[in-house]
Design a protein around this motif. Sequence first.
Motif, PDB file in Angstrom:
ATOM      1  N   GLU A  86      44.139  34.371  42.173  1.00 35.41           N
ATOM      2  CA  GLU A  86      45.303  35.237  42.004  1.00 35.41           C
ATOM      3  C   GLU A  86      46.022  35.352  43.332  1.00 35.41           C
ATOM      4  OE1 GLU A  86      44.003  38.953  40.387  1.00 35.41           O
ATOM      5  OE2 GLU A  86      43.723  38.120  38.385  1.00 35.41           O
ATOM      6  N   VAL A  88      49.673  37.501  44.974  1.00 44.63           N
ATOM      7  CA  VAL A  88      50.824  38.367  44.763  1.00 44.63           C
ATOM      8  C   VAL A  88      51.832  38.035  45.860  1.00 44.63           C
ATOM      9  CG1 VAL A  88      51.669  40.739  44.680  1.00 44.63           C
ATOM     10  CG2 VAL A  88      49.405  40.195  43.772  1.00 44.63           C
ATOM     11  N   ASP A  93      53.131  38.226  40.264  1.00 46.15           N
ATOM     12  CA  ASP A  93      51.704  37.921  40.283  1.00 46.15           C
ATOM     13  C   ASP A  93      51.535  36.476  39.828  1.00 46.15           C
ATOM     14  OD1 ASP A  93      51.085  40.609  40.893  1.00 46.15           O
ATOM     15  OD2 ASP A  93      51.195  41.137  38.779  1.00 46.15           O
TER      16      ASP A  93
END
Length: 145
Positions: A86, A88, A93
Amino acid sequence: MPYKIKKQGGMTLVELLAAITILGIVFIGFVSIFPQMTKSNVQTEEKLETMNLARVELVLLKESPNLLSNPPYNKTSCENPQFIYEKVQDGYDYEIIYDPVEDLNKNEHNDSVKLNQIHIKVMKNEKMISETFGYLKNAEITCSL
């Protein structure tokens, strides 16, 4: 000489009110379309922007697959065989699914070729806006949390 009544060519008050009512209904119909068009344009603009962000991310990872091992990429899962990262950035995102595969074939020089699938999703407020797929050639990335 008999007196002739001339017919005057004008609109009566009832005809005028009916015309104004019809024009008002048509005008309201047109005015209600504009907010929908604006909303559609905003969604299309955001979709195009995130598609470009996903493609840029894919190009960066193709050029340097080892970036996945460093911040801002946060490894969240090491499910066999997929690794999930992941990130950001810019208010979006990113979810990056790296799926290593076995040697697919040998090329004319008998070198082993590995194509590892990568799936990039760009989301905002937990809603996927766009995604792209690609392959990383001969990338060796191990999973450790």
